[in-house]
Scaffold this motif. Sequence first.
Motif, PDB file in Angstrom:
ATOM      1  N   GLY A  54       0.845  -1.135   0.065  1.00 14.48           N
ATOM      2  CA  GLY A  54      -0.037  -0.076  -0.187  1.00 14.48           C
ATOM      3  C   GLY A  54       0.870   1.350   0.022  1.00 14.48           C
ATOM      4  N   MET A  55       1.978   1.322   0.776  1.00 15.96           N
ATOM      5  CA  MET A  55       2.867   2.298   0.789  1.00 15.96           C
ATOM      6  C   MET A  55       3.387   2.617  -0.725  1.00 15.96           C
ATOM      7  SD  MET A  55       4.818   2.939   4.340  1.00 15.96           S
ATOM      8  CE  MET A  55       5.278   1.064   4.711  1.00 15.96           C
ATOM      9  N   TYR A  56       3.882   1.338  -1.180  1.00 12.40           N
ATOM     10  CA  TYR A  56       4.523   1.405  -2.561  1.00 12.40           C
ATOM     11  C   TYR A  56       3.774   1.976  -3.426  1.00 12.40           C
ATOM     12  CZ  TYR A  56       5.567   0.098  -7.315  1.00 12.40           C
ATOM     13  OH  TYR A  56       5.639   0.083  -8.464  1.00 12.40           O
ATOM     14  N   LEU A  57       2.205   1.656  -3.621  1.00 16.76           N
ATOM     15  CA  LEU A  57       1.187   2.056  -4.478  1.00 16.76           C
ATOM     16  C   LEU A  57       1.164   3.923  -4.110  1.00 16.76           C
ATOM     17  CD1 LEU A  57      -1.538  -0.452  -4.916  1.00 16.76           C
ATOM     18  CD2 LEU A  57       0.425   0.069  -6.465  1.00 16.76           C
ATOM     19  N   ALA A  58       0.906   4.198  -2.899  1.00 22.54           N
ATOM     20  CA  ALA A  58       0.602   5.711  -2.522  1.00 22.54           C
ATOM     21  C   ALA A  58       1.790   6.413  -3.034  1.00 22.54           C
ATOM     22  CB  ALA A  58       0.371   5.632  -1.029  1.00 22.54           C
ATOM     23  N   GLU A  59       2.911   5.862  -3.026  1.00 18.58           N
ATOM     24  CA  GLU A  59       4.291   6.580  -3.235  1.00 18.58           C
ATOM     25  C   GLU A  59       4.470   6.774  -4.917  1.00 18.58           C
ATOM     26  OE1 GLU A  59       6.510   8.555  -1.442  1.00 18.58           O
ATOM     27  OE2 GLU A  59       4.515   8.643  -0.408  1.00 18.58           O
ATOM     28  N   SER A  60       3.833   5.945  -5.616  1.00 15.78           N
ATOM     29  CA  SER A  60       4.435   5.745  -6.992  1.00 15.78           C
ATOM     30  C   SER A  60       3.047   6.255  -7.946  1.00 15.78           C
ATOM     31  CB  SER A  60       4.727   4.418  -7.293  1.00 15.78           C
ATOM     32  OG  SER A  60       5.881   3.791  -6.392  1.00 15.78           O
ATOM     33  N   THR A  61       2.470   7.198  -7.721  1.00 16.68           N
ATOM     34  CA  THR A  61       1.489   7.675  -8.667  1.00 16.68           C
ATOM     35  C   THR A  61       1.701   7.579  -9.894  1.00 16.68           C
ATOM     36  OG1 THR A  61       2.006   9.634  -7.563  1.00 16.68           O
ATOM     37  CG2 THR A  61      -0.221   8.987  -7.646  1.00 16.68           C
ATOM     38  N   GLY A  62       2.572   7.980 -10.713  1.00 20.89           N
ATOM     39  CA  GLY A  62       2.545   7.958 -12.207  1.00 20.89           C
ATOM     40  C   GLY A  62       3.091   6.772 -12.815  1.00 20.89           C
ATOM     41  N   SER A  63       3.548   5.760 -12.129  1.00 22.25           N
ATOM     42  CA  SER A  63       4.367   4.584 -12.715  1.00 22.25           C
ATOM     43  C   SER A  63       3.254   3.743 -13.131  1.00 22.25           C
ATOM     44  CB  SER A  63       5.189   4.162 -11.633  1.00 22.25           C
ATOM     45  OG  SER A  63       4.900   2.703 -11.467  1.00 22.25           O
ATOM     46  N   ARG A  64       3.756   3.121 -14.466  1.00 24.36           N
ATOM     47  CA  ARG A  64       2.777   2.272 -14.981  1.00 24.36           C
ATOM     48  C   ARG A  64       2.677   1.046 -14.268  1.00 24.36           C
ATOM     49  NH1 ARG A  64       3.492   2.255 -21.494  1.00 24.36           N
ATOM     50  NH2 ARG A  64       2.610   4.347 -21.442  1.00 24.36           N
ATOM     51  N   PHE A  65       3.691   0.466 -13.835  1.00 26.93           N
ATOM     52  CA  PHE A  65       3.960  -0.716 -12.979  1.00 26.93           C
ATOM     53  C   PHE A  65       3.020  -0.606 -12.045  1.00 26.93           C
ATOM     54  CE2 PHE A  65       5.866  -3.146  -9.472  1.00 26.93           C
ATOM     55  CZ  PHE A  65       5.676  -4.412 -10.181  1.00 26.93           C
ATOM     56  N   ALA A  66       2.964   0.603 -11.278  1.00 29.59           N
ATOM     57  CA  ALA A  66       2.073   1.052 -10.023  1.00 29.59           C
ATOM     58  C   ALA A  66       0.743   0.453 -10.331  1.00 29.59           C
ATOM     59  CB  ALA A  66       2.396   2.276  -9.459  1.00 29.59           C
ATOM     60  N   THR A  67       0.331   1.188 -11.662  1.00 33.07           N
ATOM     61  CA  THR A  67      -0.943   1.100 -12.149  1.00 33.07           C
ATOM     62  C   THR A  67      -1.442  -0.372 -12.110  1.00 33.07           C
ATOM     63  OG1 THR A  67      -0.764   3.186 -13.198  1.00 33.07           O
ATOM     64  CG2 THR A  67      -2.714   2.065 -13.387  1.00 33.07           C
ATOM     65  N   ALA A  68      -0.595  -1.128 -12.792  1.00 36.64           N
ATOM     66  CA  ALA A  68      -0.856  -2.677 -13.186  1.00 36.64           C
ATOM     67  C   ALA A  68      -1.031  -3.146 -11.726  1.00 36.64           C
ATOM     68  CB  ALA A  68       0.368  -3.283 -13.837  1.00 36.64           C
ATOM     69  N   VAL A  69      -0.317  -3.049 -10.713  1.00 32.40           N
ATOM     70  CA  VAL A  69      -0.353  -3.749  -9.448  1.00 32.40           C
ATOM     71  C   VAL A  69      -1.706  -3.304  -8.819  1.00 32.40           C
ATOM     72  CG1 VAL A  69       0.561  -3.681  -6.936  1.00 32.40           C
ATOM     73  CG2 VAL A  69       2.417  -3.412  -8.667  1.00 32.40           C
ATOM     74  N   ARG A  70      -2.067  -1.864  -8.848  1.00 32.67           N
ATOM     75  CA  ARG A  70      -3.168  -1.490  -8.233  1.00 32.67           C
ATOM     76  C   ARG A  70      -4.348  -2.217  -9.063  1.00 32.67           C
ATOM     77  NH1 ARG A  70      -2.203   3.865  -9.303  1.00 32.67           N
ATOM     78  NH2 ARG A  70      -1.028   3.862  -7.420  1.00 32.67           N
ATOM     79  N   PHE A  71      -4.424  -2.436 -10.435  1.00 34.82           N
ATOM     80  CA  PHE A  71      -5.386  -2.863 -11.102  1.00 34.82           C
ATOM     81  C   PHE A  71      -5.498  -4.583 -10.676  1.00 34.82           C
ATOM     82  CE2 PHE A  71      -7.508  -5.114 -14.711  1.00 34.82           C
ATOM     83  CZ  PHE A  71      -8.448  -4.340 -14.919  1.00 34.82           C
ATOM     84  N   THR A  72      -4.119  -5.290 -10.483  1.00 35.10           N
ATOM     85  CA  THR A  72      -4.097  -6.490 -10.038  1.00 35.10           C
ATOM     86  C   THR A  72      -4.763  -6.844  -8.734  1.00 35.10           C
ATOM     87  OG1 THR A  72      -1.981  -6.507  -9.849  1.00 35.10           O
ATOM     88  CG2 THR A  72      -2.627  -7.841 -11.759  1.00 35.10           C
ATOM     89  N   ALA A  73      -4.512  -5.935  -7.900  1.00 36.71           N
ATOM     90  CA  ALA A  73      -5.139  -5.921  -6.283  1.00 36.71           C
ATOM     91  C   ALA A  73      -6.519  -6.001  -6.492  1.00 36.71           C
ATOM     92  CB  ALA A  73      -4.491  -4.712  -5.781  1.00 36.71           C
ATOM     93  N   ASP A  74      -7.097  -5.042  -7.299  1.00 35.29           N
ATOM     94  CA  ASP A  74      -8.599  -4.963  -7.453  1.00 35.29           C
ATOM     95  C   ASP A  74      -8.979  -6.340  -7.980  1.00 35.29           C
ATOM     96  OD1 ASP A  74      -8.710  -2.939  -6.195  1.00 35.29           O
ATOM     97  OD2 ASP A  74      -9.206  -1.618  -7.941  1.00 35.29           O
ATOM     98  N   VAL A  75      -8.422  -6.717  -9.103  1.00 35.51           N
ATOM     99  CA  VAL A  75      -8.858  -7.874  -9.612  1.00 35.51           C
ATOM    100  C   VAL A  75      -8.781  -9.110  -8.805  1.00 35.51           C
ATOM    101  CG1 VAL A  75      -8.397  -9.785 -11.397  1.00 35.51           C
ATOM    102  CG2 VAL A  75      -8.504  -7.373 -12.143  1.00 35.51           C
ATOM    103  N   LEU A  76      -7.783  -9.477  -7.872  1.00 34.49           N
ATOM    104  CA  LEU A  76      -7.374 -10.255  -6.978  1.00 34.49           C
ATOM    105  C   LEU A  76      -8.447 -10.352  -5.922  1.00 34.49           C
ATOM    106  CD1 LEU A  76      -5.249 -12.402  -6.237  1.00 34.49           C
ATOM    107  CD2 LEU A  76      -3.971 -10.868  -4.974  1.00 34.49           C
ATOM    108  N   ASN A  77      -8.804  -9.275  -5.476  1.00 35.80           N
ATOM    109  CA  ASN A  77      -9.974  -9.256  -4.524  1.00 35.80           C
ATOM    110  C   ASN A  77     -11.162  -9.748  -5.019  1.00 35.80           C
ATOM    111  OD1 ASN A  77     -10.634  -8.062  -2.082  1.00 35.80           O
ATOM    112  ND2 ASN A  77     -10.279  -5.588  -2.666  1.00 35.80           N
ATOM    113  N   GLY A  78     -11.375  -9.690  -6.429  1.00 32.63           N
ATOM    114  CA  GLY A  78     -12.618 -10.660  -7.103  1.00 32.63           C
ATOM    115  C   GLY A  78     -12.446 -11.842  -7.205  1.00 32.63           C
ATOM    116  N   VAL A  79     -11.262 -12.296  -6.872  1.00 30.35           N
ATOM    117  CA  VAL A  79     -11.134 -14.020  -7.229  1.00 30.35           C
ATOM    118  C   VAL A  79     -11.742 -14.805  -6.263  1.00 30.35           C
ATOM    119  CG1 VAL A  79      -9.468 -15.913  -7.050  1.00 30.35           C
ATOM    120  CG2 VAL A  79      -8.762 -13.739  -8.199  1.00 30.35           C
ATOM    121  N   PRO A  80     -12.501 -15.768  -6.578  1.00 32.46           N
ATOM    122  CA  PRO A  80     -13.563 -16.533  -5.728  1.00 32.46           C
ATOM    123  C   PRO A  80     -12.778 -17.089  -4.629  1.00 32.46           C
ATOM    124  CG  PRO A  80     -14.287 -17.002  -7.986  1.00 32.46           C
ATOM    125  CD  PRO A  80     -12.966 -16.078  -8.093  1.00 32.46           C
TER     126      PRO A  80
END
Lengths: 338, 284
Positions: free
Chosen positions: B93-119
């Motif tokens: 979470g700290m990594y994501l909050a500190e890395s606003t612009g980076s594309r990798f962080a956006t990907a991590v953010r997206f996978t976190a949301d998707v992982l949240n939806g894994v049954p």
Amino acid sequence: MTAVGERDAAPAAGPPGEEAKPAAVRAAMRWHQSSRSDRAWRRLLVGFGLTIPVLLVGIAALLAHGAWPALKKFGGGFLTGSQWDPVSDAFGGWPFVFGTLASSLIAVLIAVPLSIGLALFLTELAPRWLAAPIGFATELLAAIPSVVYGLWGIFVLVPFLRDWVETPLSDRLGGHLGIFEGPAYGPGLLSGGVILAIMIVPFVSAVSREVISAVPRAQREAALALGATRWETTWQIVLPFARAGLIGAVMLGLGRAIGETMAVTMVIGNTPQVPHSLFGPAYTMASVLANEFAEASGDVHRSALMLVALLLLGITLVINACARALVWHVNRGPGGSR
Amino acid sequence: MTAHTFRDRRRRAVNRLMLALTGVCAVLTVVPLVLIFGYLLREGASSIDLAFLTHTPKPTGETGGGMANGIVGTLEMVGLAALIGLPVAIGAGMYLAESTGSRFATAVRFTADVLNGVPSIVTGIFVYLLVVVPTGGFSALAGSIALATMLVPMVTRTTEEMVRLVPREMLEGGLALGLPRWRTMLGIVLPAARGGIITGALVGIARIAGETAPLLFTALGNQFWQLDPRHPTAALPLQIFSYAISPYDDWHRQAWAGALLLILLVLTLSLGARLVFGRPERRA
């Protein structure tokens, strides 16, 4: 620190707002160019961040590996085959796919009007003293564990549906409409759909509320000023404006319903067949995993179950990814620039 | 009466009807809540007694006994899951909050949301393949890892939002004083976000405490006491499940008691956290 920062000339992508700052400040603010301890810190955080995609890829890879034998053996026929017989090693997943999709569809059909109605009531109509406790009540609903929903489903909801909904419908309409035909067992497709609907309402309404609140106030005021009634404003202005986000909310709810396991397992009847009516017992992908995986009788059986799990994962991933993209789009980017 | 006023009247009637219908929707969503809590209290409160809290299950079909081992097993596994999952989640979470612009962080953010939806049942099978098969048996540790896998994406996102709410000037101030970045973040930014992060963590823990599906093929359940995390262990949700689908009245009674206890645990954690530490912003 600045000196260390200047030494490293490689350009780094800092946060967008920082372009305006002087180069020396920018260099100092950059993460990975300062002291050695900071570089280690940076690597540590990136490592934590990396675990999330690694987990997701790991889940997909392990399941795919486990499902491979079944995939090789049954191929595409697995999706259409409707015989599930561990004794003779004949496995077709259609009854589960059907049960999952049908029960989730019933859930969404019931839950979506309710959730959007509730979200509209809370955002557009209810005074604060009423909106706060109702909002709280839906949060409580969201906190109830799935197994508790299932317990309540078995002993309260299923008997109620059987005696007050299914039996009358089957008596009156069963002869004319196929979906209401047949004996009302209680546990079955309809019970599964209803319990899922109750479970996803708090979720869909929470997301819908956010999306509807994001509609600019000026839009509503303009419509009201032109003489529209409150409902006309809501129906013709607010809802169309929020459409993309609402579709996202519904898809998130659908994803939840499809992956939901315990409550459905406890009320859907667990019979691997495509039921002839709404009241017939059915089975879902998640339920067959819950019931059979721990005591799978052989390698083929286990692999077939993992193929079911892989399918389930694939379906939920696609739905969730689309839904997230929609909700993000509405909220203007992934939380960053809001 | 002209057509015009007739139309106005109709519009007003539609307006009232539809607004009333949204109110009906609100009532309809509250009804199940009242019913569920009503039944939990009625069936559960009369069944919770000292034996239920202090005894292990009786052999199949016998009356009496309790879920003491399940209660302890749940606490043990949830605690272990928090130990495993929270450091990762807060770091990410700290990594994501500190890395606003980076594309990798956006990907991590997206996978976190998707992982949240894994049954959760799929998570269970994943951990079965990852831990149970290689170690050769079901265990509380495997159960904790499954629960931690669910905890991480949830807490990562709330931590990110809470850290993001801390004014950037605090970070800049620390750096300007010559503190290294890691000390600024651990000593200034993280404490400033503490309340929200703890709330997010406790709400996440409350959610995994009620989970059944990820434990089915990892912790498996147990009729007896088992405190060693390397062996199959009982859990409250697992026991509620197997008692609820059993044919015995006394087990049904105990399932209600267990459900009441479980919901008390879950609500205490999530509501208590919000009351004490403030509420994190909700997000989809």
